[in-house]
Design an enzyme around this catalytic site. Sequence first.
Site, short mmCIF file in Angstrom:
data_model
loop_
_atom_site.label_atom_id
_atom_site.label_comp_id
_atom_site.label_asym_id
_atom_site.label_seq_id
_atom_site.Cartn_x
_atom_site.Cartn_y
_atom_site.Cartn_z
N PRO A 276 0.81 -1.22 0.00
CA PRO A 276 0.00 0.00 0.00
C PRO A 276 0.84 1.26 0.00
O PRO A 276 1.94 1.30 0.56
CB PRO A 276 -0.77 -0.10 1.32
CG PRO A 276 0.17 -0.85 2.22
CD PRO A 276 0.92 -1.82 1.34
N CYS A 343 3.82 28.18 -16.58
CA CYS A 343 3.34 28.64 -17.89
C CYS A 343 2.67 27.52 -18.68
O CYS A 343 3.17 27.07 -19.72
CB CYS A 343 4.49 29.25 -18.67
SG CYS A 343 5.13 30.66 -17.79
N1 LLP Z 1 2.68 -1.56 -5.99
C1 LLP Z 1 3.00 -1.23 -7.25
C2 LLP Z 1 3.70 -2.21 -8.08
C3 LLP Z 1 2.65 0.03 -7.74
O1 LLP Z 1 2.95 0.35 -9.00
C4 LLP Z 1 1.98 0.96 -6.92
C5 LLP Z 1 1.61 2.28 -7.40
C6 LLP Z 1 1.68 0.57 -5.59
C7 LLP Z 1 2.05 -0.71 -5.17
C8 LLP Z 1 1.00 1.48 -4.62
O2 LLP Z 1 -0.27 1.82 -5.02
P1 LLP Z 1 -1.22 2.66 -4.03
O3 LLP Z 1 -1.53 1.81 -2.83
O4 LLP Z 1 -0.47 3.87 -3.63
O5 LLP Z 1 -2.40 2.96 -4.85
N2 LLP Z 1 0.64 8.94 -9.18
C9 LLP Z 1 -0.68 8.31 -9.11
C10 LLP Z 1 -0.61 6.93 -8.53
C11 LLP Z 1 0.37 6.05 -9.25
C12 LLP Z 1 0.53 4.71 -8.60
C13 LLP Z 1 1.66 3.96 -9.16
N3 LLP Z 1 1.86 2.67 -8.59
C14 LLP Z 1 -1.63 9.21 -8.35
O6 LLP Z 1 -1.21 10.28 -7.90
O7 LLP Z 1 -2.81 8.91 -8.24
#
Ligand code: LLP
Length: 391
Positions: A276, A343
Amino acid sequence: MEYINNELHLGPKKKNLKSLLSNYKQPIYVYDLDFIRARFALMSQALQGVRIFYAMKANSNPQVLRCLKDLGAGADVVSLGEIHRALENGFTVSDIVYSGVGKTRHEITEALKLGIYQINVESLPELERIGEIAKSLNKKAAVALRLNPDIDIKTHPYIATGLRDNKFGMELSLIPELISCLKKNSESLDLVGISLHLGSQMMEFEGYQEALEKLKKIYKTLQSEFKSLRKFDFGGGLGIFYDRLDLAKEESLLKEYAAITMNSLKELHCELQSEPGRWLLGHAGVLLTQVQYIKKTSHKKFAIVDSGMNHLIRPSLYEAFHLIYPVEKKNQESLFDVVGPICESSDFFAKDRMLGEVQEGDFLAVMDAGAYGYSMASTYNLQDLPGEVCI
Ligand code: LLP
């Protein structure tokens, strides 16, 4: 979030944000470590017996990392840079799971020399590359296969990862080739697990459940071939509400997610891992920024602030919604576009948002910016990076 005496307070311990602004010089991310601790406690309680590898791409602030390490988290990393940052902040190699589609030869070599706990492999050529490098180093690499079950979790297309059009993971039809590669390289590759990550900001679990069922079958097939197989990494992705703060509802979604996971995977009697990011950090951080100008046109009223897409790119990149509150409560309501100095017309935090009657010099808090905020910041337009402070 709560106003007390018209001043904005953050987190369960109601920490005053105004008190952080007396020496304000630049936009600043504020992270509430007690909030992170509370979220981690809830998650580890719900996911009992699961080892949590915090996805540090969400927020790799050193104090945040130390806080999570002290709570017992491992780290999910996606680059050599993240490996180094994790090691510098208390994690050991046996706490680290290394994912990512583009691991270079150099990165793999360093990871193997360091003895990283587990490498989540995203393609057949990567598996071959790891086998070859491990052999040359006389090492045995502990690998997990990241599989792509082609399942839609109904999130923003830019953060979905488990569909066949996505670059992530390996399609299930590749299993026979993966098995033969693993067998051919049995001296240098040790299959320890399979992994799954369907995407981010997941708020309903039908697709996720379906994916678990699909991968469970694969796990069993692989288990009959590889005695070393013992781990199932079910990824991250659990979402949060950005349009309101509803911690009770999030807790019930967490419980639902945990129940689906445990019920589905218990028959495998294997070690469970989770990755997570957002759920732990999202609400625990805010971005504080100062209004530079109120610009009125015949159509609009802009609050031009000193932070923008360079510091928090989520609204520009995913049209993501973030609540915004004046740090000192205003009485009269008024509609604003909250925009930055960059910008680009995509440089906005909010459009047509009802804020109080804010004025030049006032401070705004962009809420729920603890995950994918600073970690995605840039120096575009040669603006400085924002500050960071933990409270
Ligand atoms: N594991 C892997 C292999 C991942 O690629 C990611 C996130 C996670 C775990 C964690 O996911 P989470 O629990 O945080 O959803 N920049 C985007 C989110 C990109 C997530 C990329 N991978 C945003 O701001 O919504």
